[in-house]
Design a protein around this motif. Structure first.
Motif, PDB file in Angstrom:
ATOM      1  N   ILE A   1      13.629  -7.780   1.107  1.00  0.00           N
ATOM      2  CA  ILE A   1      13.602  -6.387   1.551  1.00  0.00           C
ATOM      3  C   ILE A   1      14.581  -6.236   2.701  1.00  0.00           C
ATOM      4  O   ILE A   1      14.747  -7.147   3.521  1.00  0.00           O
ATOM      5  CB  ILE A   1      12.170  -5.967   1.964  1.00  0.00           C
ATOM      6  CG1 ILE A   1      12.077  -4.440   2.102  1.00  0.00           C
ATOM      7  CG2 ILE A   1      11.703  -6.685   3.221  1.00  0.00           C
ATOM      8  CD1 ILE A   1      10.662  -3.918   2.095  1.00  0.00           C
ATOM      9  N   ASP A   2      15.301  -5.126   2.750  1.00  0.00           N
ATOM     10  CA  ASP A   2      16.337  -4.966   3.772  1.00  0.00           C
ATOM     11  C   ASP A   2      15.709  -4.711   5.142  1.00  0.00           C
ATOM     12  O   ASP A   2      14.506  -4.506   5.289  1.00  0.00           O
ATOM     13  CB  ASP A   2      17.305  -3.840   3.390  1.00  0.00           C
ATOM     14  CG  ASP A   2      16.644  -2.464   3.419  1.00  0.00           C
ATOM     15  OD1 ASP A   2      15.398  -2.394   3.513  1.00  0.00           O
ATOM     16  OD2 ASP A   2      17.372  -1.466   3.317  1.00  0.00           O
ATOM     17  N   GLU A   3      16.556  -4.758   6.190  1.00  0.00           N
ATOM     18  CA  GLU A   3      16.075  -4.627   7.558  1.00  0.00           C
ATOM     19  C   GLU A   3      15.417  -3.277   7.811  1.00  0.00           C
ATOM     20  O   GLU A   3      14.477  -3.162   8.608  1.00  0.00           O
ATOM     21  CB  GLU A   3      17.231  -4.834   8.543  1.00  0.00           C
ATOM     22  CG  GLU A   3      17.768  -6.260   8.550  1.00  0.00           C
ATOM     23  CD  GLU A   3      18.879  -6.432   9.572  1.00  0.00           C
ATOM     24  OE1 GLU A   3      19.207  -5.447  10.268  1.00  0.00           O
ATOM     25  OE2 GLU A   3      19.417  -7.546   9.668  1.00  0.00           O
TER      26      GLU A   3
ATOM     27  N   THR B   1      13.478  -0.221   3.428  1.00  0.00           N
ATOM     28  CA  THR B   1      13.510   0.853   2.433  1.00  0.00           C
ATOM     29  C   THR B   1      13.988   0.399   1.059  1.00  0.00           C
ATOM     30  O   THR B   1      13.744   1.080   0.059  1.00  0.00           O
ATOM     31  CB  THR B   1      14.425   1.990   2.899  1.00  0.00           C
ATOM     32  OG1 THR B   1      15.744   1.463   3.109  1.00  0.00           O
ATOM     33  CG2 THR B   1      13.909   2.596   4.208  1.00  0.00           C
ATOM     34  N   THR B   2      14.683  -0.739   0.995  1.00  0.00           N
ATOM     35  CA  THR B   2      15.255  -1.207  -0.274  1.00  0.00           C
ATOM     36  C   THR B   2      14.739  -2.601  -0.598  1.00  0.00           C
ATOM     37  O   THR B   2      14.852  -3.519   0.220  1.00  0.00           O
ATOM     38  CB  THR B   2      16.792  -1.226  -0.224  1.00  0.00           C
ATOM     39  OG1 THR B   2      17.262   0.096   0.073  1.00  0.00           O
ATOM     40  CG2 THR B   2      17.368  -1.670  -1.561  1.00  0.00           C
ATOM     41  N   LEU B   3      14.187  -2.744  -1.790  1.00  0.00           N
ATOM     42  CA  LEU B   3      13.644  -4.017  -2.256  1.00  0.00           C
ATOM     43  C   LEU B   3      14.574  -4.588  -3.327  1.00  0.00           C
ATOM     44  O   LEU B   3      14.922  -3.898  -4.288  1.00  0.00           O
ATOM     45  CB  LEU B   3      12.247  -3.786  -2.847  1.00  0.00           C
ATOM     46  CG  LEU B   3      11.464  -5.017  -3.317  1.00  0.00           C
ATOM     47  CD1 LEU B   3      11.128  -5.923  -2.141  1.00  0.00           C
ATOM     48  CD2 LEU B   3      10.188  -4.578  -4.041  1.00  0.00           C
TER      49      LEU B   3
ATOM     50  N   MET C   1       8.855   0.624 -12.505  1.00  0.00           N
ATOM     51  CA  MET C   1       7.488   0.234 -12.202  1.00  0.00           C
ATOM     52  C   MET C   1       7.372  -0.262 -10.769  1.00  0.00           C
ATOM     53  O   MET C   1       6.463   0.128 -10.026  1.00  0.00           O
ATOM     54  CB  MET C   1       7.031  -0.848 -13.191  1.00  0.00           C
ATOM     55  CG  MET C   1       5.617  -1.369 -12.965  1.00  0.00           C
ATOM     56  SD  MET C   1       5.546  -2.788 -11.817  1.00  0.00           S
ATOM     57  CE  MET C   1       6.437  -4.024 -12.741  1.00  0.00           C
ATOM     58  N   ILE C   2       8.314  -1.119 -10.342  1.00  0.00           N
ATOM     59  CA  ILE C   2       8.296  -1.633  -8.971  1.00  0.00           C
ATOM     60  C   ILE C   2       8.486  -0.490  -7.972  1.00  0.00           C
ATOM     61  O   ILE C   2       7.800  -0.415  -6.944  1.00  0.00           O
ATOM     62  CB  ILE C   2       9.399  -2.698  -8.782  1.00  0.00           C
ATOM     63  CG1 ILE C   2       9.104  -3.924  -9.640  1.00  0.00           C
ATOM     64  CG2 ILE C   2       9.537  -3.093  -7.322  1.00  0.00           C
ATOM     65  CD1 ILE C   2       7.957  -4.768  -9.177  1.00  0.00           C
TER      66      ILE C   2
ATOM     67  N   HIS D   1       6.898   2.337  -3.625  1.00  0.00           N
ATOM     68  CA  HIS D   1       7.520   3.498  -2.968  1.00  0.00           C
ATOM     69  C   HIS D   1       8.795   3.088  -2.211  1.00  0.00           C
ATOM     70  O   HIS D   1       9.100   3.605  -1.143  1.00  0.00           O
ATOM     71  CB  HIS D   1       6.544   4.176  -1.993  1.00  0.00           C
ATOM     72  CG  HIS D   1       5.259   4.595  -2.647  1.00  0.00           C
ATOM     73  ND1 HIS D   1       5.190   5.617  -3.569  1.00  0.00           N
ATOM     74  CD2 HIS D   1       3.998   4.083  -2.538  1.00  0.00           C
ATOM     75  CE1 HIS D   1       3.931   5.747  -3.982  1.00  0.00           C
ATOM     76  NE2 HIS D   1       3.187   4.825  -3.380  1.00  0.00           N
ATOM     77  N   LEU D   2       9.512   2.115  -2.809  1.00  0.00           N
ATOM     78  CA  LEU D   2      10.768   1.657  -2.216  1.00  0.00           C
ATOM     79  C   LEU D   2      11.896   1.809  -3.227  1.00  0.00           C
ATOM     80  O   LEU D   2      11.673   1.858  -4.438  1.00  0.00           O
ATOM     81  CB  LEU D   2      10.656   0.163  -1.827  1.00  0.00           C
ATOM     82  CG  LEU D   2       9.634  -0.201  -0.752  1.00  0.00           C
ATOM     83  CD1 LEU D   2       9.494  -1.717  -0.665  1.00  0.00           C
ATOM     84  CD2 LEU D   2      10.059   0.356   0.608  1.00  0.00           C
TER      85      LEU D   2
END
Length: 579
Positions: free
Chosen positions: A92-94, A97-99, A114-115, A120-121
């Motif tokens: 996950i970013d610093e 918000t982004t996985l 689905m992820i 909610h990312l």
């Protein structure tokens, strides 16, 4: 994308032009995409397919050996959800918000959505092989059954307290049973660790479970001895064995689907002083059919192999001990020879893989269908090519030789240590030397050596005794660097990953044929074959060490196993090593 994928695979020689054309026709016939057909057919390896997918989709490849699931999403994602979609979030970013997730298919939008919906990312995709993804899920969530569940099952007296066979069968055949989950997880974990065999071994204090990976056994778990009866009962139910019979050995087979791939499992049970031992041999049917280059055949050895297969008649013998890769070599040859204009018939015990277009016969001694009986019948079936799983007796050997001189190409195996001793074995069976000389096209002796893990192998300067073992003169060894195993997460700490074949190929040159007809000794045959350009198993193994593909320790393991039947390791100057 499908066409670009096929073009890339052909350009890099991972796929032949004919195989690519077959995939195109299958796309039209089945409606499947090229990625699915390539995965199902086994024409290319997982690594080759991911490399090609990365190139055409411009999605980078990630290795998951040291990756784990971020804590922030761990409670939101279930393992069954990740397995079903072959997807693994690992970063996950610093900003939070982004996985970043690993997928085996860059078009896996369903898994990505689905992820995103659950976490909610925003989701960013990278590529990894399906095996790596499933192994990463196993590593994070664990495989098998929790200790608490096992303890609870034991406390419920799951079969040691005088349960009847019917009660044992019922307990071991309920899909939600702890034992069912445990046995299934042992099989799944074995597949993901690339194991060829599972050993369930009873002892005085515990039940030990070992896997054989790349030819070497190692322990993976130990369970309470009170679980043994239930585990063995479950294995017997899966493979159609008699659960009430505990005094005699039994053999059976079953199939299991792991990560969408079907595996054939051969089961053997054996009574021991501490209870019944079970061994499960796993075979992925498509893995028996490989590209010849993937077997380790290259250069002069590959040219000899191709010449032998191109001949319309004659016997090709593949020799070596159990587990030396003979079946894979035979199936690879059959797959290459399999064309519409030839009739191929095999007689095997057992049939290890089904090949479309090939007529395969299973030996059945109870029905008096032996190799010899089946082979006689096959000769009345207008065959062009015959494959005999193994020459076990003089009758089978004689029929195979007669079949070859009447215009058939015969492929078969024999349990001998090297090429020259195979001729002696046939003579010992009563086959006339002139018939062997006339009928035999070539003999291939082979072994399997573990490949050093390319990610952790470390350089090693040759020590004097190692140089002597490799047959090198003192001056030659001074500037040579070889490699030895280290161990890392990618290879599971073994230092080795996968295996490669080493081959000794004796072609029937005029001089070798003449010597066989004259009843020459194995030493004389070997000397003549060497002068005609044969590379011995020892020389092939030495070359793999000097090229950094395997280690001296692995070659020493091979030579120790063959010490009773092989010639001493030879020096490059013609003398003999004192190793």
């Amino acid at each position: 994308m499908n066409e670009r994928l096929l073009q890339y695979l052909v350009e890099h020689r991972y796929l032949s032009a004919g195989q690519a054309e077959f995939i195109r026709s299958e796309q039209q016939r089945t409606g499947k995409n090229a990625r699915e057909l390539l995965s199902d057919g086994g024409q290319v390896s997982e690594e080759q397919l991911i490399e090609a997918l990365s190139f055409v989709s411009r999605v980078p490849v990630v290795r998951l050996y040291d990756k784990t699931l971020p804590e922030i999403v761990r409670g939101q994602l279930r393992p069954d959800m990740l397995r079903a979609n072959t997807i693994f979030p690992f970063e996950i970013d610093e900003a939070g918000t982004t996985l970043t997730v690993a997928v085996a298919d860059p078009m896996n939008m369903r898994g990505r959505d689905m992820i995103a919906l659950v976490t909610h990312l925003r989701v960013r995709m990278q590529l990894a092989t399906a095996s790596e993804i499933q192994a990463a899920i196993d590593r994070v969530f664990g495989v098998g059954v929790s200790k608490a569940a096992i303890d609870q099952y034991i406390n419920q007296d799951s079969g040691e307290g005088g349960a009847t066979p019917e009660e044992l069968s019922q307990q071991a055949d309920v899909s939600s049973s702890v034992i069912v989950v445990l046995v299934n997880s042992l099989i799944e974990q074995a597949v993901r660790r690339r194991a060829s065999d599972i050993h369930v071994e009873p002892g005085p204090d515990q039940v030990r479970v070992r896997y054989r990976v790349d030819g070497v056994l190692f322990t993976v778990n130990a369970y309470d001895t009170r679980l043994l009866s239930s585990i063995v009962t479950r294995i017997k139910i899966m493979s159609g064995l008699d659960i009430s019979e505990k005094r005699k050995p039994q053999d059976g087979r079953c199939t299991s689907i792991v990560d969408g791939v079907e595996y054939d499992i051969r089961v053997s049970t054996l009574p021991t002083v501490y209870g019944e031992k079970s061994v499960l041999r796993l075979a992925q049917k498509k893995a028996l059919r490989r590209q010849k280059s993937a077997l380790g055949l290259e250069g002069v050895a590959l040219e000899k192999f191709d010449r032998m297969l191109a001949k319309p008649n004659g016997v090709i013998l593949v020799t070596g001990p159990t587990g030396s890769g003979k079946s894979t070599t035979m199936y690879t040859a059959l797959s290459e020879l399999n064309r519409e204009d030839v009739n191929i018939v095999t007689v095997e015990d057992p049939v290890e893989a089904n090949i479309d277009g090939v007529n395969q016969v299973q030996v059945n001694p109870k029905a008096e269908l032996t190799f010899a009986v089946a082979l006689r019948s096959i000769l009345r079936q207008d065959p062009d090519i015959i494959m005999v799983g193994e020459i076990r007796d003089a009758e089978t050997a004689a029929i195979a030789m007669q079949a070859s001189i009447t215009g058939h190409l015969v492929l078969t195996t024999l349990h001998t240590n090297d090429t020259a001793s195979s001729v002696m074995r046939l003579m010992d069976m009563g086959i006339e030397s002139y018939l062997i000389a006339d009928a035999t096209t070539g003999i291939i002796a082979q072994r399997l050596l573990r490949r050093l893990c390319p990610h952790c192998k470390r350089p090693h300067k040759l020590l004097p005794y190692e140089a002597r073992f490799l047959g090198l003169a003192p001056g030659e060894a001074r500037d040579i660097t070889v490699y030895e195993p280290e161990g890392c997460q990618r290879c599971g700490g073994a230092g080795y990953y996968d295996r490669i074949g080493v081959y000794e190929i004796m072609e029937m040159t005029p001089r070798v044929r003449a010597l066989i007809a004259e009843n020459a000794t194995a030493a004389e045959l070997r000397e003549a074959a060497l002068s005609d350009g044969m590379v011995t198993l020892q020389q092939g193994a030495r070359d793999l060490v000097l090229r950094g593909i395997t280690s001296i320790a692995e070659v020493q393991r091979l030579s120790a196993a063959d010490a009773a039947g092989e010639e001493p390791w030879e020096r490059s100057d013609g003398g003999q090593s004192d190793a």
